[in-house]
Design an enzyme around this catalytic site. Structure first.
Site, PDB file in Angstrom:
ATOM      1  N   ASP A   1      19.257  -0.128  -5.168  1.00  0.00           N
ATOM      2  CA  ASP A   1      19.919  -0.174  -3.863  1.00  0.00           C
ATOM      3  C   ASP A   1      19.539  -1.476  -3.146  1.00  0.00           C
ATOM      4  O   ASP A   1      18.855  -2.338  -3.701  1.00  0.00           O
ATOM      5  CB  ASP A   1      19.618   1.072  -3.039  1.00  0.00           C
ATOM      6  CG  ASP A   1      18.168   1.189  -2.596  1.00  0.00           C
ATOM      7  OD1 ASP A   1      17.315   0.434  -3.099  1.00  0.00           O
ATOM      8  OD2 ASP A   1      17.887   2.046  -1.734  1.00  0.00           O
TER       9      ASP A   1
ATOM     10  N   ASP B   1      14.180  -0.080  -3.296  1.00  0.00           N
ATOM     11  CA  ASP B   1      13.157   0.966  -3.420  1.00  0.00           C
ATOM     12  C   ASP B   1      13.674   2.161  -4.207  1.00  0.00           C
ATOM     13  O   ASP B   1      12.915   3.057  -4.556  1.00  0.00           O
ATOM     14  CB  ASP B   1      12.611   1.402  -2.059  1.00  0.00           C
ATOM     15  CG  ASP B   1      13.659   2.010  -1.140  1.00  0.00           C
ATOM     16  OD1 ASP B   1      14.865   1.953  -1.462  1.00  0.00           O
ATOM     17  OD2 ASP B   1      13.279   2.538  -0.078  1.00  0.00           O
TER      18      ASP B   1
ATOM     19  N   SER C   1      18.520  -0.831   3.949  1.00  0.00           N
ATOM     20  CA  SER C   1      18.520  -0.136   2.663  1.00  0.00           C
ATOM     21  C   SER C   1      19.900  -0.207   2.006  1.00  0.00           C
ATOM     22  O   SER C   1      20.403  -1.288   1.736  1.00  0.00           O
ATOM     23  CB  SER C   1      18.052   1.300   2.855  1.00  0.00           C
ATOM     24  OG  SER C   1      17.900   1.967   1.630  1.00  0.00           O
TER      25      SER C   1
ATOM     26  N   ASP D   1      17.559  -2.523  -0.743  1.00  0.00           N
ATOM     27  CA  ASP D   1      16.171  -2.956  -0.557  1.00  0.00           C
ATOM     28  C   ASP D   1      15.307  -2.643  -1.772  1.00  0.00           C
ATOM     29  O   ASP D   1      14.089  -2.815  -1.736  1.00  0.00           O
ATOM     30  CB  ASP D   1      15.566  -2.350   0.710  1.00  0.00           C
ATOM     31  CG  ASP D   1      15.496  -0.823   0.684  1.00  0.00           C
ATOM     32  OD1 ASP D   1      16.290  -0.200  -0.054  1.00  0.00           O
ATOM     33  OD2 ASP D   1      14.662  -0.252   1.401  1.00  0.00           O
TER      34      ASP D   1
END
Length: 451
Positions: free
Chosen positions: A244, A248, A103, A246
């Site tokens: 960010d 999401d 992440s 990843d």
């Protein structure tokens, strides 16, 4: 639990430094445990696997697939993906899945986000702890990484983009949007999605690079927004989007390059859902602005307050049949997206609302931003429980609840203190009717925290 698994098993995912804490052997063991947990061992099914752009991610995806194969399961690989793209694949294909990502963590970290079929989350209390126990027992007899079959390959990017644009169409005036991918996975997915709508995209750091050469892909850190803010000013953009690592999570800056709070975004998206579904239930977590439940009620909806954390929010959405949920950390959850979070889908809702009217995004968001907020302030403490009780005692005359940490409420202000799940930190959020009220409460509570 085996100490090596205990070090990387978190409340909602697996995460750790590579290779000191997380390596191919642990990932393969987790793949085998996952196959058992979701019932795809002994040739009974498949799992979908995606990975981000970190240097270790392709190898970890292969190791995870080897672990699944060691139990007799098989894997569908969608290759490079954002986390919400993995959720879309899990939902559309009705398969359990894993996303290899750390992440927003800096380079040198990696991890796994896991879900059952239909993107249903796997957290510590819903299977992850059991998986870690099984995986720990496999470390002395490691999975053979050299004999795993080649996984089935599936190009899923277009299906993902089609689904998102179908859920949140953008129509009206043409917008100019600066998108900062932070060298993360939005550099892979943003074009596929935004090319389907009438926007002019000014790209920043779309090159996939897990070393994050320009800045960490963590928009919670305001220092990472500086380049985006400068580009919004330089190009006269209607708004800026920051994702960010990843992708999401999404943060928004307005045409003045000022941050739009995720609470305001939550209220905006809630109001859009309530136009389509009057009376619907909307979730917001304990650190969202007080404006959020107010606006939900004003639009005829039912507001439900939740703890922080995606596994908890998704479970509560399922229980209450909520159509939408928002977190002040920039996570936004949608019932029509398998109860999962998607930064890109949230961005489409913001652009859709803006394109439908002629004014700037700052004017649009004014109605959703009513109070002064401190933002999250982290303090290192020796014992978070002791400090929390000290604060509770000092504010004993005020309304308090323990839904998540300690929340203290008064007519003109409120604050919440919560212990970090992973670090010796106490997190403080304060909101007041105006800046002076907020600052006074903030300083008083911080004095108690740091005494």
């Amino acid at each position: 639990m085996h100490p090596r698994l205990a070090a990387v098993t978190k409340a909602y995912d697996v995460r750790g430094r590579t290779p000191e804490q997380l390596d191919d052997g642990i990932v393969a063991a987790l793949g085998a445990a996952f196959a058992d947990e979701v019932g795809i061992s002994d040739g009974r099914g498949r799992a979908v696997v995606g990975h981000d752009m970190r240097d270790t991610s392709p190898g970890f995806a292969a190791a995870f697939a080897a672990g699944v194969a060691s139990r007799g399961g098989s894997v569908v690989s969608i290759g490079l993906a954002s986390t919400d793209m993995l959720y879309a694949a899990s939902g559309q294909l009705d398969l359990p899945g894993v996303m290899i990502t750390a992440s927003h963590n800096p380079a040198g970290y990696n991890g796994l986000k896991l879900c059952r079929a239909g993107a249903r989350p796997i957290g510590l209390e819903t299977g992850l702890a059991a998986m870690a126990e099984v995986a720990g027992g496999l470390l002395d007899d490691p999975v053979d990484l050299t004999t795993a079959p080649e996984p089935e390959r599936l190009d899923f990017l277009q299906a993902y983009a089609d689904q998102l644009v179908g859920l949140a169409p953008v129509a009206g005036r043409r917008l100019r949007v600066v998108v900062d991918a932070g060298n993360g996975m939005a550099g892979h997915t943003a074009r596929a999605v935004l090319d389907r709508i009438d926007v002019e995209v000014v790209p920043l750091y779309f090159e996939l690079d897990g070393t994050f050469p320009n800045h960490d892909a963590n928009p919670l850190d305001s220092s990472t927004l500086v380049d985006l803010q400068a580009a919004v000013r330089e190009h006269g953009a209607d708004l800026g989007l920051a994702f960010d690592g990843d992708a999401d999570r999404c943060f928004v800056v307005d045409e003045r390059a000022e941050l739009v709070t995720p609470s305001a975004i939550t209220a905006l998206i809630a109001s859009r859902h309530l136009v389509q579904m009057p009376g619907a239930t909307i979730l917001h977590n304990v650190i969202c602005s007080r404006a959020v439940p107010e606006i939900i009620a004003e639009h005829g909806g039912t507001a439900v307050r939740t703890p922080v954390g995606h596994s908890l929010i998704k479970a509560e959405m399922a229980r209450t049949d909520a159509v939408f949920g928002g977190e002040h950390s920039g996570h936004f959850y949608f019932r029509d997206f398998y109860l999962a979070d998607s930064g890109m889908l949230a961005a489409l809702h913001v652009m859709g609302a803006l394109a439908e009217q002629s004014g700037p995004v700052s004017e649009l968001m004014d109605q959703f931003s009513r109070y002064a907020a401190s933002g999250e302030i982290n303090s290192t403490v020796d014992d978070a429980a002791v400090v929390t009780e000290r604060i509770a005692e000092a504010y004993a005359a005020h309304d308090q609840d323990r839904l998540d940490g300690l929340t203290v409420t008064a007519p003109t202000w409120w604050f919440n203190v919560r212990a970090s799940n992973t670090e010796p930190l106490l997190r403080l959020n304060v909101e007041g009717d105006d800046e002076a009220v907020m600052a006074s409460v903030r300083d008083d509570v911080l004095a108690l925290v740091r005494r």
